[in-house]
Scaffold this motif. Structure first.
Motif, PDB file in Angstrom:
ATOM      1  N   ILE A 124       5.861  -6.463   1.352  1.00  0.00           N
ATOM      2  CA  ILE A 124       5.322  -7.204   2.495  1.00  0.00           C
ATOM      3  C   ILE A 124       4.325  -8.258   2.018  1.00  0.00           C
ATOM      4  O   ILE A 124       3.759  -8.172   0.924  1.00  0.00           O
ATOM      5  CB  ILE A 124       4.633  -6.251   3.488  1.00  0.00           C
ATOM      6  N   GLU A 125       4.128  -9.228   2.888  1.00  0.00           N
ATOM      7  CA  GLU A 125       3.129 -10.263   2.648  1.00  0.00           C
ATOM      8  C   GLU A 125       2.248 -10.395   3.883  1.00  0.00           C
ATOM      9  O   GLU A 125       2.584  -9.890   4.961  1.00  0.00           O
ATOM     10  CB  GLU A 125       3.808 -11.597   2.329  1.00  0.00           C
ATOM     11  N   ASP A 126       1.109 -11.054   3.715  1.00  0.00           N
ATOM     12  CA  ASP A 126       0.172 -11.228   4.819  1.00  0.00           C
ATOM     13  C   ASP A 126       0.830 -11.981   5.970  1.00  0.00           C
ATOM     14  O   ASP A 126       1.424 -13.042   5.768  1.00  0.00           O
ATOM     15  CB  ASP A 126      -1.070 -11.983   4.334  1.00  0.00           C
ATOM     16  N   GLY A 127       0.758 -11.409   7.185  1.00  0.00           N
ATOM     17  CA  GLY A 127       1.327 -12.045   8.360  1.00  0.00           C
ATOM     18  C   GLY A 127       2.736 -11.595   8.693  1.00  0.00           C
ATOM     19  O   GLY A 127       3.319 -12.077   9.681  1.00  0.00           O
ATOM     20  N   ASP A 128       3.350 -10.694   7.910  1.00  0.00           N
ATOM     21  CA  ASP A 128       4.715 -10.227   8.199  1.00  0.00           C
ATOM     22  C   ASP A 128       4.746  -9.426   9.490  1.00  0.00           C
ATOM     23  O   ASP A 128       3.757  -8.783   9.881  1.00  0.00           O
ATOM     24  CB  ASP A 128       5.233  -9.364   7.044  1.00  0.00           C
ATOM     25  N   ARG A 129       5.913  -9.455  10.138  1.00  0.00           N
ATOM     26  CA  ARG A 129       6.118  -8.687  11.367  1.00  0.00           C
ATOM     27  C   ARG A 129       7.119  -7.573  11.071  1.00  0.00           C
ATOM     28  O   ARG A 129       8.251  -7.838  10.642  1.00  0.00           O
ATOM     29  CB  ARG A 129       6.624  -9.596  12.481  1.00  0.00           C
ATOM     30  N   LEU A 130       6.727  -6.328  11.293  1.00  0.00           N
ATOM     31  CA  LEU A 130       7.605  -5.178  11.059  1.00  0.00           C
ATOM     32  C   LEU A 130       8.431  -4.874  12.302  1.00  0.00           C
ATOM     33  O   LEU A 130       8.024  -5.172  13.429  1.00  0.00           O
ATOM     34  CB  LEU A 130       6.775  -3.943  10.682  1.00  0.00           C
ATOM     35  N   GLN A 131       9.587  -4.282  12.063  1.00  0.00           N
ATOM     36  CA  GLN A 131      10.427  -3.867  13.179  1.00  0.00           C
ATOM     37  C   GLN A 131       9.794  -2.674  13.888  1.00  0.00           C
ATOM     38  O   GLN A 131       9.433  -1.686  13.251  1.00  0.00           O
ATOM     39  CB  GLN A 131      11.833  -3.493  12.688  1.00  0.00           C
ATOM     40  N   ALA A 132       9.652  -2.795  15.204  1.00  0.00           N
ATOM     41  CA  ALA A 132       9.012  -1.732  15.991  1.00  0.00           C
ATOM     42  C   ALA A 132      10.079  -0.792  16.553  1.00  0.00           C
ATOM     43  O   ALA A 132      11.090  -1.235  17.113  1.00  0.00           O
ATOM     44  CB  ALA A 132       8.194  -2.332  17.120  1.00  0.00           C
ATOM     45  N   ILE A 133       9.854   0.495  16.405  1.00  0.00           N
ATOM     46  CA  ILE A 133      10.743   1.523  16.936  1.00  0.00           C
ATOM     47  C   ILE A 133       9.973   2.305  17.987  1.00  0.00           C
ATOM     48  O   ILE A 133       8.925   2.891  17.690  1.00  0.00           O
ATOM     49  CB  ILE A 133      11.236   2.468  15.816  1.00  0.00           C
ATOM     50  N   MET A 134      10.517   2.307  19.208  1.00  0.00           N
ATOM     51  CA  MET A 134       9.841   3.010  20.284  1.00  0.00           C
ATOM     52  C   MET A 134       9.981   4.521  20.090  1.00  0.00           C
ATOM     53  O   MET A 134      11.060   5.029  19.810  1.00  0.00           O
ATOM     54  CB  MET A 134      10.433   2.607  21.640  1.00  0.00           C
ATOM     55  N   PRO A 135       8.859   5.250  20.215  1.00  0.00           N
ATOM     56  CA  PRO A 135       8.916   6.709  20.090  1.00  0.00           C
ATOM     57  C   PRO A 135       9.507   7.330  21.345  1.00  0.00           C
ATOM     58  O   PRO A 135       9.794   6.646  22.339  1.00  0.00           O
ATOM     59  CB  PRO A 135       7.440   7.086  19.922  1.00  0.00           C
ATOM     60  N   LEU A 136       9.697   8.639  21.290  1.00  0.00           N
ATOM     61  CA  LEU A 136      10.188   9.343  22.464  1.00  0.00           C
ATOM     62  C   LEU A 136       9.160   9.284  23.586  1.00  0.00           C
ATOM     63  O   LEU A 136       7.967   9.502  23.366  1.00  0.00           O
ATOM     64  CB  LEU A 136      10.481  10.808  22.107  1.00  0.00           C
TER      65      LEU A 136
END
Length: 332
Positions: A124-136
């Protein structure tokens, strides 16, 4: 003056202790919030943050690596979360890693959990956007549990009605369970099945013994199954028997044809056996031949007494007597 100096010293000591406590607290809080640590900023967009607040922790592989710095709305109805993570963990988090919302314990604060990622993806680098996974969603879970509870109650009621009908002897199952005659028949059927199973087991055991005897040296079956010479001999014998059978069949056919010809008048043997007129002719011919033979014998007997034949007989008698005399001398 002494009292004033004493009070000033005491106040100075308390102030110094307070300052020390404040500095320690600031350092402690800063360490917990990663304020004085070089960090990398990451972002993730969720549909629902479920009570997540700034200052909550960020975890990776069970290790606290940062904190949530800000939460703000994003797009139409989504929420963007900004977080700072320790720069030392940067090389272990990949660009294809995922972020989800979890809880710190059973009823603890909400936290961000970063997981996944492959070694093929860069760090990763500064400012990256990670994929969000909604929890149960716990609300959805409760709704599902409530629906399952209602279904369970319905099933229980149906089962209660069914068992009541069975207890009253209604239906096939109820009749089987309450009718003693059917129960006896069922027991007899089970006994028959048990006997059949026992017989099958015994037959299987006998078959096993038979197959094992095929591998026992010295037995006829072993010799028949392993001796190629015997097999060749049996094969040759079978072939000869087949040829003999074919020859016998041909002979029987020829004999049948011959017997059919014997019953027919269009051949010599058949005529002899079936034509009475021809048979009488043959008998007469044989009788005439017999008569002719008798007359010939009489003529030959009479011929011996003729003068020419008498002379020949005398010469023959003298020659025989002379030969006998010479033989006798030779023996002496």
């Amino acid at each position: 003056m002494r009292n004033d100096n004493k009070k000033s010293v005491i106040v100075g000591i308390f102030v110094l202790v307070g300052i020390i406590i404040a500095v320690v607290g600031i350092l402690t809080l800063g360490a917990q919030q990663k304020v004085f640590v070089k960090s990398v900023g990451l972002k993730a967009v969720f549909d629902d943050v479920q009570g997540l607040q700034p200052g909550n922790n960020v975890w990776f592989s069970g290790v606290k690596i940062g904190t949530v710095t800000s939460i703000k709305f994003y797009g139409d109805s989504q929420v963007e979360i900004a977080m700072n993570v320790d720069a030392d963990s940067k090389e272990y988090i990949r660009k294809d890693s995922k972020a989800t919302i979890s809880s710190d314990g059973l009823i603890g604060n909400k936290i961000i959990v970063i997981y996944g990622g492959t070694t093929q993806a860069p760090a990763i680098e500064d400012g990256d956007r990670l994929q969000a996974i909604m929890p149960l969603d716990t609300d959805n879970m409760m709704e599902t549990l409530q629906e399952n509870n209602q279904n369970l109650v319905s099933i229980t009621n149906d089962l209660k009605v069914l068992t009541g009908k069975i207890a009253n002897g209604e239906g096939i199952v109820g009749a089987v369970l309450t009718d003693s005659l059917l129960a006896d028949n069922f027991k007899n059927t089970l006994a028959s099945l048990e006997r059949t199973a026992a017989n099958s087991s015994r037959i299987t055991q006998d078959l096993g013994n038979f197959t094992s005897s095929l591998e026992k040296e010295g037995t006829m079956l072993y010799e028949l199954s392993h001796d190629t010479t015997i097999y060749s001999s049996l094969k040759r014998t079978a072939s000869e028997l087949e040829n003999t059978s074919m020859t016998a069949t041909a002979a029987a056919t020829n004999f049948k044809d011959a017997s059919e010809k014997l019953n027919s008048d269009d051949n010599a043997v058949g005529m002899l056996l079936n034509d009475e007129e021809f048979a009488e002719y043959i008998k007469a011919t044989l009788k005439n031949a017999e008569t002719s033979t008798a007359l010939l014998n009489e003529n030959l007997e009479a011929l011996k007494y003729a003068w020419i034949m008498r002379k020949a007989h005398k010469r023959k008698a003298k020659a025989e007597a002379k030969a006998a005399e010479e033989a006798e001398k030779a023996n002496d």
